[in-house]
Write a protein that holds these residues in place. Sequence first.
Motif, PDB file in Angstrom:
ATOM      1  N   ARG A 297       0.822  -1.203   0.000  1.00 37.01           N
ATOM      2  CA  ARG A 297       0.000   0.000   0.000  1.00 37.01           C
ATOM      3  C   ARG A 297       0.861   1.261   0.000  1.00 37.01           C
ATOM      4  O   ARG A 297       0.577   2.214  -0.714  1.00 37.01           O
ATOM      5  N   ILE A 298       1.929   1.256   0.787  1.00 32.99           N
ATOM      6  CA  ILE A 298       2.809   2.428   0.835  1.00 32.99           C
ATOM      7  C   ILE A 298       3.479   2.634  -0.520  1.00 32.99           C
ATOM      8  O   ILE A 298       3.604   3.768  -1.008  1.00 32.99           O
ATOM      9  N   GLY A 299       3.915   1.534  -1.157  1.00 32.77           N
ATOM     10  CA  GLY A 299       4.495   1.654  -2.492  1.00 32.77           C
ATOM     11  C   GLY A 299       3.511   2.211  -3.492  1.00 32.77           C
ATOM     12  O   GLY A 299       3.866   3.059  -4.332  1.00 32.77           O
TER      13      GLY A 299
ATOM     14  N   MET B  85       1.339   9.589  -5.492  1.00 28.54           N
ATOM     15  CA  MET B  85       1.837  10.941  -5.252  1.00 28.54           C
ATOM     16  C   MET B  85       2.669  11.453  -6.418  1.00 28.54           C
ATOM     17  O   MET B  85       2.611  12.636  -6.774  1.00 28.54           O
ATOM     18  N   LEU B  86       3.444  10.560  -7.051  1.00 21.79           N
ATOM     19  CA  LEU B  86       4.233  10.964  -8.214  1.00 21.79           C
ATOM     20  C   LEU B  86       3.324  11.360  -9.372  1.00 21.79           C
ATOM     21  O   LEU B  86       3.574  12.368 -10.059  1.00 21.79           O
TER      22      LEU B  86
ATOM     23  N   LEU C 254       1.013   4.180  -2.784  1.00 19.40           N
ATOM     24  CA  LEU C 254       0.777   5.582  -2.453  1.00 19.40           C
ATOM     25  C   LEU C 254       1.890   6.475  -2.996  1.00 19.40           C
ATOM     26  O   LEU C 254       1.637   7.604  -3.418  1.00 19.40           O
ATOM     27  N   ILE C 255       3.113   5.966  -2.997  1.00 14.85           N
ATOM     28  CA  ILE C 255       4.231   6.743  -3.555  1.00 14.85           C
ATOM     29  C   ILE C 255       4.017   6.964  -5.051  1.00 14.85           C
ATOM     30  O   ILE C 255       4.240   8.068  -5.577  1.00 14.85           O
ATOM     31  N   ILE C 256       3.579   5.921  -5.735  1.00 18.15           N
ATOM     32  CA  ILE C 256       3.307   6.055  -7.178  1.00 18.15           C
ATOM     33  C   ILE C 256       2.177   7.060  -7.404  1.00 18.15           C
ATOM     34  O   ILE C 256       2.242   7.890  -8.325  1.00 18.15           O
TER      35      ILE C 256
ATOM     36  N   ALA D 252      -1.341  14.469  -0.303  1.00 21.42           N
ATOM     37  CA  ALA D 252      -0.632  13.659   0.689  1.00 21.42           C
ATOM     38  C   ALA D 252      -1.530  13.335   1.876  1.00 21.42           C
ATOM     39  O   ALA D 252      -1.539  12.197   2.370  1.00 21.42           O
TER      40      ALA D 252
ATOM     41  N   ALA E 179      10.977  16.528  -3.307  1.00 18.85           N
ATOM     42  CA  ALA E 179      11.504  15.303  -2.696  1.00 18.85           C
ATOM     43  C   ALA E 179      12.339  15.608  -1.462  1.00 18.85           C
ATOM     44  O   ALA E 179      12.422  14.785  -0.540  1.00 18.85           O
TER      45      ALA E 179
END
Length: 313
Positions: free
Chosen positions: A8-10, A16-17, A12-14, A291, A73
Amino acid sequence: MWLTLGRRIGGLIIVMLLVATMVFFLTRLAPGDPAALMLGDQATPEDVARLRAVYGLDKPLLVQFGLWLKEVASGNLGQSIFLQRPVTQALAERAEPTFFLTLFSVSIAALIGIPAGVASAVWRGRAVDQIVSGLAMLAANVPSFWLGLILIQLFAVRLGWFPVAGYGDPGAPLADRLGHLILPASVLGLVNSALITRFTRASMLDVLNEDYVRTARSKGVSEARVVLRHAFGNALIPIITVVGLTAALLVGGAIVTETVFGLPGVGNLVVSAVLRRDYPVIQGALIVVAAVYVLINLAIDVIYTLVDPRVRT
């Protein structure tokens, strides 16, 4: 559970990008030049070009995007073109009204929507169900700005119970400033309670038809215990989902209400930034809102594991 959380965290990073990419390029597609707006109609093309160079607006879009993404970043959202201070500072100064407005609005919506939805499901087809369903339908279709103006006219202008607008003196005690949020929070709470009511009703109706509920009733368990422990406890996941999504939507969706009530929140800051084409503020505010949105969704997933042990497997 930890593997699922990592995925899930991975994801979410995608997300956000992707959000950062869309925010940057969609902002640049809006007509208007911030340098020209800042200098006014009397500025010469040379003056505009010089100011654009100062803020790096003369560079190719991909170069600007790469530089901005690198700064984001590292935790730097940039410098506001018009406010002449860091975007993080500008957002921090406006965060308090928006945070408490969202918190109070979600609390009001949940306090109205969850009991109403439970009552509507328990007395399905009766007068209570029809009244609750009708009021929920009405609340879902009432424009928040219209309801805000009505409440201002009634409770602020005529009765004088609440302030008409604003957030009070910056040096006033917190309790006095929060008093200015009662009317706007009531507006958002009433409007958003409709969705929570309907989801709670649907979730409770699904659970009330389960075999274990009928078994509990056949054993002589009191109706209140059946509803609150056996039914409501097992209907919590959809309810938590809709309450969490309501909170996430309110973080970025209170712009109209903040404008109607003159609240110096993040929404008002974004509106001013859009009118001025203040790219760093627009981009920074949208990134922060996105975010918060994804973090709330992550928190919902974590709460799932606490409420329903089956989610942990």
